[in-house]
Design an enzyme around this catalytic site. Structure first.
Site, PDB file in Angstrom:
ATOM      1  N   PRO A   1      43.662  64.890  47.614  1.00 13.07           N
ATOM      2  CG  PRO A   1      43.744  62.872  48.789  1.00 13.07           C
ATOM      3  CD  PRO A   1      43.760  63.437  47.402  1.00 13.07           C
ATOM      4  CB  VAL A   2      45.318  69.543  50.810  1.00 12.27           C
ATOM      5  CG1 VAL A   2      46.370  70.613  51.082  1.00 12.27           C
ATOM      6  CG2 VAL A   2      44.250  70.090  49.878  1.00 12.27           C
TER       7      VAL A   2
ATOM      8  CB  ALA B   1      47.879  63.549  50.623  1.00 12.59           C
ATOM      9  N   GLY B   2      51.147  64.144  49.326  1.00 14.37           N
ATOM     10  CA  GLY B   2      52.147  63.554  48.420  1.00 14.37           C
ATOM     11  C   GLY B   2      51.579  63.213  47.057  1.00 14.37           C
ATOM     12  CG  LEU B   3      48.226  61.572  46.548  1.00 12.62           C
ATOM     13  CD1 LEU B   3      46.780  61.203  46.844  1.00 12.62           C
ATOM     14  CD2 LEU B   3      48.913  60.408  45.831  1.00 12.62           C
TER      15      LEU B   3
ATOM     16  CB  SER C   1      46.787  68.692  46.088  1.00 11.15           C
ATOM     17  OG  SER C   1      47.461  69.342  47.135  1.00 11.15           O
TER      18      SER C   1
ATOM     19  CB  ALA D   1      52.235  70.420  41.183  1.00 14.55           C
TER      20      ALA D   1
ATOM     21  CG  ASP E   1      55.334  66.850  43.044  1.00 14.70           C
ATOM     22  OD1 ASP E   1      56.093  65.878  42.878  1.00 14.70           O
ATOM     23  OD2 ASP E   1      54.798  67.120  44.140  1.00 14.70           O
TER      24      ASP E   1
HETATM   25  C1  MEV Z   1      57.592  65.289  46.238  1.00 15.03           C
HETATM   26  O1  MEV Z   1      56.523  64.773  45.488  1.00 15.03           O
HETATM   27  C2  MEV Z   1      58.883  64.636  45.836  1.00 15.03           C
HETATM   28  C3  MEV Z   1      60.121  65.089  46.618  1.00 15.03           C
HETATM   29  O2  MEV Z   1      61.229  64.395  46.043  1.00 15.03           O
HETATM   30  C4  MEV Z   1      60.329  66.581  46.540  1.00 15.03           C
HETATM   31  C5  MEV Z   1      60.740  67.026  45.148  1.00 15.03           C
HETATM   32  O3  MEV Z   1      61.282  66.238  44.374  1.00 15.03           O
HETATM   33  O4  MEV Z   1      60.543  68.219  44.871  1.00 15.03           O
HETATM   34  C6  MEV Z   1      60.026  64.684  48.083  1.00 15.03           C
END
Ligand code: MEV
Length: 319
Positions: free
Chosen positions: A107-108, A110-112, A114, A116, A158
């Site tokens: 998912p875009v 979404a902290g997963l 995508s 990278a 990431d």
């Molecule tokens: C993003 O997955 C993690 C953060 O700490 C940003 C980063 O470290 O670049 C929020």
């Protein structure tokens, strides 16, 4: 995950990259505190690069509705910029005609990971197609440069966990440390379905720190301790200790204002359904949360998350 070339006549090159979750230390990672991240191989980006009979570099990425020739894209386009970066790194001034296709199940926003993952898979596939396979170190460095274009001040966590496809203990600017998992453990990932660009939550924490540097630095130090103890618990085969650490880390992330009502509901729901601990994962303010569960309870926690509004869940084993 990685890259491969099939059939010299066709010259089709494929490469893949996984998604990721951050177990501990997001946001503090931007300020050089340690963080732990692991790949999630159930979700991935798959890139194919093929010689083309039509002129130009044609890019198809149906998941983001992209069907375009490279020259028609702005120089800072998230996908176009990766292609241009690879060409300039390899000293290619007139590129051959190519068809690039990108498919993603991550998912875009979404902290997963995508973005990278697209960078890593595309860098690998393109470089291999151009007969210049790159080491992981170079792939990682290039992917980090792309992250900097799109995310402002990323730590690099990431691109690192995704490039190496291994659990990493990450400290910005320091040599990559991977670590061993003493005893496998199960994580349920729950998606709020709310897109949350990392750049915005990282910017919010930066503002907070500008207003009250000492308090925020103290919080980063507490989070750093959690990441350190988390690593020791994982390596020594005591993953059950991670639950309480997750709960503590989530509280600190709430204080940093990067949680959201939807994330808090899912975190609370997971705990009530028997998870050993839960927290948001990644940039926050939307995106995903994670919960540590006993394997036997994973489906029940995933079901409870869906009932509480999660758009999607993934059960993953960290090993
Ligand atoms: C993003 O997955 C993690 C953060 O700490 C940003 C980063 O470290 O670049 C929020």
């Amino acid at each position: 995950m990685g890259g491969s070339r099939t059939g010299d006549l066709l010259s089709l090159v494929k490469a893949s990259a996984p998604g990721k979750i951050i177990l501990f230390g997001e946001h503090a990672a931007v300020y050089s505190r340690p963080a732990l991240a692991v790949p999630v191989t159930q979700i991935h980006v798959d890139v194919e690069v093929l010689d083309s009979s039509r002129k130009g570099i044609w890019i198809q990425a149906p998941d983001i509705d992209l069907h375009a020739e490279l020259g028609s894209l702005p120089a800072d386009h998230p996908v176009g910029s990766v292609v241009l970066k690879v060409f300039s790194t390899l000293g290619i001034s007139s590129a051959p005609a190519l068809e690039i296709s990108i498919a993603s199940t991550i998912p875009v926003a979404a902290g997963l990971g995508s973005g990278a993952a697209v960078s890593v898979a595309l860098i690998r596939a393109l470089a291999l197609h151009l007969s210049n396979p790159l080491t992981d170190e170079r792939v990682n460095r290039l992917a980090f440069e792309i992250e900097k274009i799109h995310h402002g001040t990323p730590s690099g966590i990431d691109n690192t966990v995704i490039t190496y496809n291994k659990p990493v203990y990450f400290i910005k600017g320091q040599p990559i440390e991977t670590f061993k998992v003493g005893k496998p453990f199960t994580i349920v990932i729950g998606d709020t379905g709310i897109p949350a660009p990392t750049k915005e939550s990282v910017g919010a924490v930066r503002h907070l720190r500008m207003r009250d540097q000492y308090t925020i630095e103290d919080i980063f130090n507490e989070i750093a301790q959690i990441a350190l103890i988390g690593r020791r618990s994982i390596e020594s085969g005591k993953p059950e200790l991670l639950g309480e650490l997750m709960d503590q880390n989530h509280e600190y992330l709430q204080t940093l204002t990067v949680s959201s009502p939807e994330l808090d509901i899912l975190v609370e729901t997971a705990r009530k359904a028997g998870a050993l601990g839960a927290k948001l994962s990644g940039g926050g303010r939307g995106g995903n949360m994670i919960a540590l569960v006993r394997q036997s309870n994973a489906e029940a926690v995933a079901g409870a998350l869906i009932s509480a509004g999660a758009k999607q869940t993934i059960i993953t084993e960290v090993s």
